[in-house]
Enzyme design. Structure first.
Site, short mmCIF file in Angstrom:
data_model
loop_
_atom_site.label_atom_id
_atom_site.label_comp_id
_atom_site.label_asym_id
_atom_site.label_seq_id
_atom_site.Cartn_x
_atom_site.Cartn_y
_atom_site.Cartn_z
N TYR A 99 0.83 -1.21 0.00
CA TYR A 99 0.00 0.00 0.00
C TYR A 99 0.87 1.26 0.00
CZ TYR A 99 -4.66 1.91 0.38
OH TYR A 99 -5.86 2.53 0.08
N ASP A 214 -11.73 1.67 10.02
CA ASP A 214 -12.74 1.81 8.98
C ASP A 214 -13.24 0.40 8.65
OD1 ASP A 214 -10.84 0.70 7.24
OD2 ASP A 214 -10.46 2.56 6.16
N CYS A 215 -14.13 0.28 7.69
CA CYS A 215 -14.78 -1.02 7.47
C CYS A 215 -13.78 -2.09 7.03
CB CYS A 215 -15.92 -0.89 6.46
SG CYS A 215 -15.45 -0.43 4.77
N SER A 216 -12.91 -1.75 6.09
CA SER A 216 -11.95 -2.75 5.61
C SER A 216 -10.78 -2.92 6.57
CB SER A 216 -11.45 -2.38 4.21
OG SER A 216 -10.90 -1.08 4.18
N ASP A 233 -7.85 -2.84 1.19
CA ASP A 233 -9.10 -2.17 0.81
C ASP A 233 -10.22 -3.15 0.50
OD1 ASP A 233 -8.03 0.35 1.16
OD2 ASP A 233 -7.55 0.63 -0.96
N ALA A 234 -11.46 -2.71 0.71
CA ALA A 234 -12.61 -3.56 0.47
C ALA A 234 -12.69 -4.04 -0.98
CB ALA A 234 -13.90 -2.82 0.85
N HIS A 268 -18.51 -0.88 0.78
CA HIS A 268 -18.51 -1.31 2.18
C HIS A 268 -18.22 -2.81 2.29
CE1 HIS A 268 -19.36 -0.93 6.41
NE2 HIS A 268 -20.33 -1.83 6.37
N HIS A 280 -19.78 -5.14 11.74
CA HIS A 280 -19.01 -4.25 10.84
C HIS A 280 -18.71 -2.93 11.53
CE1 HIS A 280 -22.76 -1.94 9.16
NE2 HIS A 280 -22.96 -2.33 10.38
#
Length: 311
Positions: A99, A214-216, A233-234, A268, A280
């Protein structure tokens, strides 16, 4: 910008409790100062920001990801007080090496590989843990899943290598594992169990720590704790892993959601909790929660399901 090459005998590691990875050198704002210094004050930063200021981290494309204390990076460029890095442990389609993004140079430290490479490592398995000096003085509060090389094991504490010399973590706060082997692989039930301890933790865009996910980042951390390295990442998480039919979902599987009732842009990811529920890290202004999918917008937006864990 100047390309940088460094001695093969050294490695760059994160030297603060949580280093935020910014999109550009200009992305950080004055209000972000507590997250830019060394040492950082992540608690103060995440609580000081208004919801509007937190939302801007996403909507204005300011933040990419985060690094935990001791996490290894590859420094590709240095310009002034900033370093461009890639993060090998956070796979991404943005860069095959890891990343990418920008980090304040003061938040990184170059250390000798012989000092850093150890047969065993200690992973923090409590939500947070204090790093201590020899006589017990508290130095910095570290996040869940911060991993540091083990120098020595003592009756009550683990001596670990840090960017600032050897320090100590309490035995009860860490899990010891073979550095080359990585964390032991666990099943989907364990992924869910790990996620439960973060219920009510506030969402934070780009968050990769127990100061806010965050979500991911939430799905990444829970999988990391169970021995699985998944993409950051998602959108990348949805492209890897093993596809699972909805009727065959099991706890620990990942659920992905897209706009336009599942036909638009993916936005998401959550973790299947079992019995039609999902755990989540929801969105800015919300926190980690367990919800029933039936009758929600998520039921309509479900676009992919993936499994990374194995029995």
């Amino acid at each position: 910008m100047t390309n940088q090459t460094f001695d093969e005998g050294t490695v760059w590691v994160t030297a603060v409790q949580v280093a935020t990875v910014w999109t550009t050198k200009e992305s950080a704002r004055g209000i972000d100062e507590p997250g830019l210094t060394n040492p950082t004050d992540i608690d103060r930063w995440v609580t000081k920001l208004t919801q509007e200021q937190k939302t801007a981290l996403c909507n204005e494309n300011r933040v990419q990801s985060q690094l935990l204390y001791g996490e290894v990076v590859q420094v590709t460029e240095i310009e002034g007080d900033w370093a461009h890095v890639v993060i090998p442990a956070q796979p991404s389609k943005k860069d095959p090496s890891g990343y990418p993004g920008w980090v304040p140079l003061a938040q990184l430290q170059e250390v000798e590989k012989d000092y850093w490479n150890r047969p065993k490592s200690a992973a923090i398995i409590t939500k947070k843990a204090w790093l201590e000096k020899d006589k017990g003085e508290k130095v910095v509060k570290l996040s869940y899943m911060t991993c540091l090389p083990i120098v020595n094991q003592h009756p009550k504490r683990i001596e670990v290598a840090t960017p600032n010399g050897t320090m100590f973590l309490p035995n009860e706060a860490v899990h010891i594992y073979g550095t080359q082997q990585g964390m032991e692989k666990k099943n989907g039930d364990e992924i869910v169990k790990i996620g439960e301890q973060f219920l009510d933790l506030d969402y934070f865009w780009g968050g990769m720590s127990s100061f806010g996910y965050d979500c991911s980042g939430f799905s990444y951390a829970t999988h990391k704790a169970c021995g699985y390295q998944i993409p950051r990442d998602a959108s990348d998480q949805a492209e890897a892993g093993a596809p699972v039919d909805v009727e065959n979902l099991l706890p620990g599987d990942l659920l992905f959601f897209a706009y336009e009732e599942g036909k638009g842009k993916l936005h998401h990811v959550g973790i299947y909790y079992g019995n039609g529920n999902m755990i989540h890290s929801r969105t800015n202004g919300k926190s980690v929660e367990i919800i029933e999918l039936k009758g929600t917008i998520y039921e309509k937006e479900l676009c992919a399901t993936r499994r990374y864990w194995v029995e």
